[in-house]
Motif scaffolding. Sequence first.
Motif, PDB file in Angstrom:
ATOM      1  N   ASP A   1       0.825  -1.214   0.000  1.00 26.32           N
ATOM      2  CA  ASP A   1       0.000   0.000   0.000  1.00 26.32           C
ATOM      3  C   ASP A   1       0.854   1.256   0.000  1.00 26.32           C
ATOM      4  O   ASP A   1       0.571   2.228  -0.709  1.00 26.32           O
ATOM      5  N   THR A   2       1.925   1.240   0.806  1.00 22.88           N
ATOM      6  CA  THR A   2       2.832   2.390   0.864  1.00 22.88           C
ATOM      7  C   THR A   2       3.447   2.659  -0.504  1.00 22.88           C
ATOM      8  O   THR A   2       3.527   3.814  -0.957  1.00 22.88           O
ATOM      9  N   MET A   3       3.864   1.601  -1.176  1.00 25.72           N
ATOM     10  CA  MET A   3       4.464   1.754  -2.505  1.00 25.72           C
ATOM     11  C   MET A   3       3.451   2.292  -3.517  1.00 25.72           C
ATOM     12  O   MET A   3       3.794   3.092  -4.393  1.00 25.72           O
ATOM     13  N   THR A   4       2.192   1.858  -3.394  1.00 23.53           N
ATOM     14  CA  THR A   4       1.153   2.324  -4.320  1.00 23.53           C
ATOM     15  C   THR A   4       0.875   3.810  -4.125  1.00 23.53           C
ATOM     16  O   THR A   4       0.745   4.562  -5.097  1.00 23.53           O
ATOM     17  N   TYR A   5       0.797   4.250  -2.872  1.00 20.66           N
ATOM     18  CA  TYR A   5       0.600   5.678  -2.601  1.00 20.66           C
ATOM     19  C   TYR A   5       1.819   6.489  -3.050  1.00 20.66           C
ATOM     20  O   TYR A   5       1.698   7.570  -3.626  1.00 20.66           O
ATOM     21  N   HIS A   6       3.007   5.951  -2.758  1.00 19.67           N
ATOM     22  CA  HIS A   6       4.242   6.650  -3.113  1.00 19.67           C
ATOM     23  C   HIS A   6       4.361   6.815  -4.627  1.00 19.67           C
ATOM     24  O   HIS A   6       4.773   7.872  -5.126  1.00 19.67           O
ATOM     25  N   LEU A   7       3.994   5.773  -5.369  1.00 23.90           N
ATOM     26  CA  LEU A   7       4.065   5.832  -6.835  1.00 23.90           C
ATOM     27  C   LEU A   7       3.115   6.905  -7.374  1.00 23.90           C
ATOM     28  O   LEU A   7       3.467   7.654  -8.289  1.00 23.90           O
ATOM     29  N   GLN A   8       1.910   6.980  -6.795  1.00 25.51           N
ATOM     30  CA  GLN A   8       0.960   8.024  -7.219  1.00 25.51           C
ATOM     31  C   GLN A   8       1.559   9.417  -6.992  1.00 25.51           C
ATOM     32  O   GLN A   8       1.454  10.300  -7.849  1.00 25.51           O
ATOM     33  N   TYR A   9       2.195   9.584  -5.839  1.00 28.71           N
ATOM     34  CA  TYR A   9       2.780  10.880  -5.497  1.00 28.71           C
ATOM     35  C   TYR A   9       3.914  11.236  -6.456  1.00 28.71           C
ATOM     36  O   TYR A   9       4.031  12.371  -6.919  1.00 28.71           O
ATOM     37  N   LYS A  10       4.766  10.256  -6.768  1.00 27.46           N
ATOM     38  CA  LYS A  10       5.917  10.499  -7.636  1.00 27.46           C
ATOM     39  C   LYS A  10       5.496  10.842  -9.059  1.00 27.46           C
ATOM     40  O   LYS A  10       6.221  11.527  -9.784  1.00 27.46           O
ATOM     41  N   LEU A  11       4.341  10.330  -9.493  1.00 30.37           N
ATOM     42  CA  LEU A  11       3.890  10.564 -10.863  1.00 30.37           C
ATOM     43  C   LEU A  11       3.258  11.941 -11.051  1.00 30.37           C
ATOM     44  O   LEU A  11       3.031  12.370 -12.183  1.00 30.37           O
ATOM     45  N   ILE A  12       2.976  12.640  -9.938  1.00 30.38           N
ATOM     46  CA  ILE A  12       2.383  13.975 -10.025  1.00 30.38           C
ATOM     47  C   ILE A  12       3.474  15.017 -10.230  1.00 30.38           C
ATOM     48  O   ILE A  12       4.536  14.963  -9.591  1.00 30.38           O
ATOM     49  N   ASP A  13       3.238  15.925 -11.128  1.00 34.44           N
ATOM     50  CA  ASP A  13       4.188  17.013 -11.356  1.00 34.44           C
ATOM     51  C   ASP A  13       4.404  17.802 -10.062  1.00 34.44           C
ATOM     52  O   ASP A  13       3.477  18.028  -9.290  1.00 34.44           O
ATOM     53  N   ARG A  14       5.638  18.204  -9.804  1.00 36.05           N
ATOM     54  CA  ARG A  14       5.982  18.890  -8.557  1.00 36.05           C
ATOM     55  C   ARG A  14       5.101  20.115  -8.313  1.00 36.05           C
ATOM     56  O   ARG A  14       4.754  20.438  -7.177  1.00 36.05           O
ATOM     57  N   ASP A  15       4.731  20.808  -9.361  1.00 39.08           N
ATOM     58  CA  ASP A  15       3.941  22.031  -9.207  1.00 39.08           C
ATOM     59  C   ASP A  15       2.514  21.752  -8.753  1.00 39.08           C
ATOM     60  O   ASP A  15       1.809  22.667  -8.308  1.00 39.08           O
ATOM     61  N   HIS A  16       2.081  20.501  -8.854  1.00 39.10           N
ATOM     62  CA  HIS A  16       0.701  20.170  -8.516  1.00 39.10           C
ATOM     63  C   HIS A  16       0.595  19.312  -7.241  1.00 39.10           C
ATOM     64  O   HIS A  16      -0.513  18.921  -6.865  1.00 39.10           O
ATOM     65  N   ARG A  17       1.719  19.010  -6.600  1.00 37.49           N
ATOM     66  CA  ARG A  17       1.691  18.135  -5.438  1.00 37.49           C
ATOM     67  C   ARG A  17       0.979  18.755  -4.232  1.00 37.49           C
ATOM     68  O   ARG A  17       0.477  18.041  -3.372  1.00 37.49           O
ATOM     69  N   GLU A  18       0.932  20.082  -4.196  1.00 37.08           N
ATOM     70  CA  GLU A  18       0.284  20.743  -3.065  1.00 37.08           C
ATOM     71  C   GLU A  18      -1.200  20.391  -2.993  1.00 37.08           C
ATOM     72  O   GLU A  18      -1.790  20.296  -1.915  1.00 37.08           O
ATOM     73  N   HIS A  19      -1.802  20.173  -4.153  1.00 38.98           N
ATOM     74  CA  HIS A  19      -3.234  19.872  -4.212  1.00 38.98           C
ATOM     75  C   HIS A  19      -3.487  18.395  -4.531  1.00 38.98           C
ATOM     76  O   HIS A  19      -4.606  18.022  -4.901  1.00 38.98           O
ATOM     77  N   PHE A  20      -2.461  17.564  -4.363  1.00 38.59           N
ATOM     78  CA  PHE A  20      -2.556  16.147  -4.700  1.00 38.59           C
ATOM     79  C   PHE A  20      -3.513  15.423  -3.748  1.00 38.59           C
ATOM     80  O   PHE A  20      -3.411  15.513  -2.535  1.00 38.59           O
ATOM     81  N   ARG A  21      -4.462  14.699  -4.329  1.00 32.81           N
ATOM     82  CA  ARG A  21      -5.379  13.850  -3.558  1.00 32.81           C
ATOM     83  C   ARG A  21      -5.218  12.427  -4.096  1.00 32.81           C
ATOM     84  O   ARG A  21      -5.703  12.119  -5.202  1.00 32.81           O
ATOM     85  N   PRO A  22      -4.522  11.560  -3.353  1.00 31.55           N
ATOM     86  CA  PRO A  22      -4.267  10.210  -3.868  1.00 31.55           C
ATOM     87  C   PRO A  22      -5.537   9.380  -3.977  1.00 31.55           C
ATOM     88  O   PRO A  22      -6.510   9.599  -3.247  1.00 31.55           O
ATOM     89  N   THR A  23      -5.515   8.433  -4.906  1.00 30.69           N
ATOM     90  CA  THR A  23      -6.602   7.466  -5.029  1.00 30.69           C
ATOM     91  C   THR A  23      -6.470   6.453  -3.904  1.00 30.69           C
ATOM     92  O   THR A  23      -5.382   5.928  -3.647  1.00 30.69           O
ATOM     93  N   GLY A  24      -7.568   6.197  -3.207  1.00 39.24           N
ATOM     94  CA  GLY A  24      -7.533   5.275  -2.069  1.00 39.24           C
ATOM     95  C   GLY A  24      -7.153   3.862  -2.470  1.00 39.24           C
ATOM     96  O   GLY A  24      -7.448   3.401  -3.583  1.00 39.24           O
ATOM     97  N   VAL A  25      -6.478   3.175  -1.560  1.00 36.46           N
ATOM     98  CA  VAL A  25      -6.024   1.805  -1.800  1.00 36.46           C
ATOM     99  C   VAL A  25      -6.644   0.877  -0.759  1.00 36.46           C
ATOM    100  O   VAL A  25      -6.548   1.134   0.445  1.00 36.46           O
ATOM    101  N   MET A  26      -7.288  -0.177  -1.217  1.00 36.79           N
ATOM    102  CA  MET A  26      -7.846  -1.181  -0.320  1.00 36.79           C
ATOM    103  C   MET A  26      -7.218  -2.529  -0.648  1.00 36.79           C
ATOM    104  O   MET A  26      -7.281  -2.977  -1.787  1.00 36.79           O
ATOM    105  N   SER A  27      -6.591  -3.134   0.344  1.00 39.10           N
ATOM    106  CA  SER A  27      -5.943  -4.429   0.123  1.00 39.10           C
ATOM    107  C   SER A  27      -6.656  -5.508   0.927  1.00 39.10           C
ATOM    108  O   SER A  27      -7.107  -5.270   2.050  1.00 39.10           O
ATOM    109  N   THR A  28      -6.727  -6.683   0.334  1.00 36.94           N
ATOM    110  CA  THR A  28      -7.334  -7.809   1.030  1.00 36.94           C
ATOM    111  C   THR A  28      -6.608  -9.089   0.645  1.00 36.94           C
ATOM    112  O   THR A  28      -5.967  -9.167  -0.406  1.00 36.94           O
TER     113      THR A  28
END
Length: 263
Positions: A40-67
């Motif tokens: 889950d941490t890697m999935t959130y981190h990957l979403q964050y890394k793919l966002i342009d630096r100028d837009h990270r302030e308003h970044f809202r990650p897609t929720g992750v549910m693992s089972t």
Amino acid sequence: MERRRDILMHATVNGIPVYIGLEIQSTINYSMPYRLLLYDTMTYHLQYKLIDRDHREHFRPTGVMSTVLYSGDRTWHQPHSLLDRILVPEPLKGLMNTWKGNIHDIKEIDVELLRNEKVKSLVSAVQTIYRWNKDTSTIKELVLSKEVAIVVAVMTNSEELVIRIEKEEREEVDMCQVLEEFKLESEMRGLEKGRSLGLKQGLDQGVKQGKIQTIVNVIKSKFGFVSKELIMKIEESSDDKIDALTIKIIDAKSEEELMKVLS
């Protein structure tokens, strides 16, 4: 260290995008809550890394549910959350993230809560297979599509049964009939293997006895007699010692020298 999920799906639930991670687990694993935390941490981190630096302030990650869907034959007795394996100081209890694993044992799922008929058929079949205890009369009504039957065999770790079902020409598989035929084939293979093993052991024993008799005859010819003690010692000896004795007979002057080879 590379870590990869079994399955990660992007879905939309009530108009909201989510990532759903699924782990298929056939063995009990004490580290599963930690693995889910890592995934889950890697999935959130990957979403964050793919966002342009100028837009990270308003970044809202897609929720992750693992089972985790556990399909092993034993009961899952390992932790269901990361907190189950951590010693927590009393003042911090209730404040530390648990990282619940959402681990579900397929044998304990209430099939009536499942909406998809194919999934319901699959889970019900797996539960039935684990309960049948080699008595095919308990699964007389278990008829599955070939596709579901193969998945059931995979989830119950029956590789040979998978091969047997794949040979079926019909699109619907009578699991009672298939399992009876599979059981009979397994018994026949076991019988044949036992016969082959018995034949090999018999041949090996026969060769050894023939070798022993030849050695005894040579000793008797050389010394004029062979003591019962030496014969017993030879019969109890390993193949390596018998081979060493065969070489020693050539220049041996007495039984005592031969006894030393075998001791």
